[in-house]
Design a protein around this motif. Structure first.
Motif, PDB file in Angstrom:
ATOM      1  N   THR A   5      24.392  22.179 -19.110  1.00 28.16           N
ATOM      2  CA  THR A   5      25.559  21.378 -19.316  1.00 28.16           C
ATOM      3  C   THR A   5      26.572  21.386 -18.314  1.00 28.16           C
ATOM      4  O   THR A   5      27.002  20.370 -17.598  1.00 28.16           O
ATOM      5  CB  THR A   5      26.392  21.829 -20.685  1.00 28.16           C
ATOM      6  OG1 THR A   5      25.185  21.716 -21.768  1.00 28.16           O
ATOM      7  CG2 THR A   5      27.514  20.954 -20.936  1.00 28.16           C
ATOM      8  N   ARG A   9      27.557  18.298 -15.680  1.00 28.54           N
ATOM      9  CA  ARG A   9      29.026  17.698 -16.085  1.00 28.54           C
ATOM     10  C   ARG A   9      29.496  16.807 -14.788  1.00 28.54           C
ATOM     11  O   ARG A   9      29.838  15.622 -14.985  1.00 28.54           O
ATOM     12  CB  ARG A   9      29.999  18.662 -16.408  1.00 28.54           C
ATOM     13  CG  ARG A   9      31.275  18.343 -16.453  1.00 28.54           C
ATOM     14  CD  ARG A   9      32.167  19.246 -17.075  1.00 28.54           C
ATOM     15  NE  ARG A   9      31.832  19.935 -18.460  1.00 28.54           N
ATOM     16  CZ  ARG A   9      31.345  21.346 -18.594  1.00 28.54           C
ATOM     17  NH1 ARG A   9      31.493  22.294 -17.875  1.00 28.54           N
ATOM     18  NH2 ARG A   9      30.870  21.358 -19.647  1.00 28.54           N
ATOM     19  N   LYS A  13      30.523  12.797 -14.730  1.00 24.71           N
ATOM     20  CA  LYS A  13      31.752  12.417 -14.389  1.00 24.71           C
ATOM     21  C   LYS A  13      31.830  11.693 -13.425  1.00 24.71           C
ATOM     22  O   LYS A  13      32.335  10.623 -13.381  1.00 24.71           O
ATOM     23  CB  LYS A  13      32.460  13.721 -14.051  1.00 24.71           C
ATOM     24  CG  LYS A  13      34.131  13.269 -14.011  1.00 24.71           C
ATOM     25  CD  LYS A  13      34.781  14.681 -14.149  1.00 24.71           C
ATOM     26  CE  LYS A  13      36.225  14.082 -13.951  1.00 24.71           C
ATOM     27  NZ  LYS A  13      37.053  15.064 -13.305  1.00 24.71           N
ATOM     28  N   GLN A  91      21.020  15.529 -20.174  1.00 23.43           N
ATOM     29  CA  GLN A  91      22.298  16.071 -20.340  1.00 23.43           C
ATOM     30  C   GLN A  91      23.450  15.365 -19.512  1.00 23.43           C
ATOM     31  O   GLN A  91      24.507  15.020 -20.222  1.00 23.43           O
ATOM     32  CB  GLN A  91      22.429  17.715 -19.834  1.00 23.43           C
ATOM     33  CG  GLN A  91      21.728  18.743 -20.733  1.00 23.43           C
ATOM     34  CD  GLN A  91      20.227  18.835 -20.504  1.00 23.43           C
ATOM     35  OE1 GLN A  91      19.578  18.125 -19.531  1.00 23.43           O
ATOM     36  NE2 GLN A  91      19.497  19.298 -21.352  1.00 23.43           N
ATOM     37  N   GLN A  94      23.565  12.481 -22.069  1.00 22.14           N
ATOM     38  CA  GLN A  94      24.418  12.797 -23.034  1.00 22.14           C
ATOM     39  C   GLN A  94      25.848  12.918 -22.834  1.00 22.14           C
ATOM     40  O   GLN A  94      26.767  12.158 -23.545  1.00 22.14           O
ATOM     41  CB  GLN A  94      24.044  14.110 -23.552  1.00 22.14           C
ATOM     42  CG  GLN A  94      24.901  14.593 -24.817  1.00 22.14           C
ATOM     43  CD  GLN A  94      24.602  15.989 -25.118  1.00 22.14           C
ATOM     44  OE1 GLN A  94      23.602  16.630 -24.606  1.00 22.14           O
ATOM     45  NE2 GLN A  94      25.284  16.399 -26.106  1.00 22.14           N
ATOM     46  N   GLN A  95      26.393  13.488 -21.777  1.00 21.48           N
ATOM     47  CA  GLN A  95      27.786  13.599 -21.443  1.00 21.48           C
ATOM     48  C   GLN A  95      28.151  12.305 -21.031  1.00 21.48           C
ATOM     49  O   GLN A  95      29.409  12.015 -21.261  1.00 21.48           O
ATOM     50  CB  GLN A  95      27.676  14.397 -20.212  1.00 21.48           C
ATOM     51  CG  GLN A  95      27.697  16.279 -20.757  1.00 21.48           C
ATOM     52  CD  GLN A  95      28.130  17.210 -19.767  1.00 21.48           C
ATOM     53  OE1 GLN A  95      28.639  16.764 -18.834  1.00 21.48           O
ATOM     54  NE2 GLN A  95      27.448  18.209 -19.854  1.00 21.48           N
ATOM     55  N   GLU A  98      29.280  10.734 -24.057  1.00 15.40           N
ATOM     56  CA  GLU A  98      30.381  11.285 -24.724  1.00 15.40           C
ATOM     57  C   GLU A  98      31.732  10.551 -23.956  1.00 15.40           C
ATOM     58  O   GLU A  98      32.568  10.470 -24.490  1.00 15.40           O
ATOM     59  CB  GLU A  98      30.380  12.759 -24.786  1.00 15.40           C
ATOM     60  CG  GLU A  98      29.437  13.460 -25.509  1.00 15.40           C
ATOM     61  CD  GLU A  98      28.924  14.866 -25.252  1.00 15.40           C
ATOM     62  OE1 GLU A  98      29.798  15.410 -24.294  1.00 15.40           O
ATOM     63  OE2 GLU A  98      28.222  15.551 -26.096  1.00 15.40           O
TER      64      GLU A  98
END
Length: 177
Positions: A5, A9, A13, A91, A94-95, A98
């Motif tokens: 994760t 990130r 981003k 991941q 997924q992020q 989100e």
């Protein structure tokens, strides 16, 4: 898992910020979800984990993804391959999802009931949750006979247990103390 994760990130981003600037958030999400599925494939995972060179990993991954990625998406995959991060694509996706939900002020809410909810009940529940959570609500309705009666609502960290089973459990706990 938390290490993956943390690694994912900055990629999520950066991809999200680029997608917002390009007004292409939905297409980027589709590309990332597709690339994540490719990276989860057992054959691809073993190839990427097996010590393939950066060039080999890039070439194979881009050939498999082919037309599913636009030129910017291909560049993103090349950067991830150069940094040997293709295995964290699930991941990243997924992020990214989100970040998209936060950006669009949307939240997924799981609703569990003993019987299937009528369309009118779903509409009323959705409106009430949108008002309470101050977001657009996407309901995921499930049926579980163990609920007995009432609803169990889960939205992020919030849980509202309005089921008869939940009330009986709370009553039993209160009586035992």
């Amino acid at each position: 898992m938390s290490e993956l994760t943390t690694v994912a990130r900055p990629y999520a981003k950066a991809a999200f910020e680029f997608a917002v600037e390009a007004n292409a958030v939905d297409s980027w999400q589709e590309m990332l979800v597709f690339a994540a599925e490719v990276s989860k494939n057992d054959t691809m995972t073993s190839f990427l984990s097996g010590g393939a060179s950066v060039e080999q990993a890039q070439d194979l991954f881009l050939k498999v993804c082919d037309e599913q990625l636009d030129s910017k998406g291909q560049n993103f995959i090349k950067i991830m391959a150069e940094n040997e991060r293709l295995l964290v694509l699930p991941q990243v996706a997924q992020q990214f999802g989100e970040l998209k939900a936060e950006y669009e002020k949307e939240i997924a809410v799981d609703v569990t009931s003993a019987i299937e909810l009528a369309a009118e009940q779903v509409t009323t529940l959705s409106a009430a949750l949108e008002k309470r959570l101050a977001r657009k609500v996407k309901l995921n309705c499930n049926v579980d006979a163990n609920v007995v009666s009432g609803l169990i609502i889960k939205a992020g960290d919030m849980v509202i247990d309005g089921s008869v089973r939940g009330k009986l459990n709370r009553l039993a706990t209160t009586m035992q103390s």
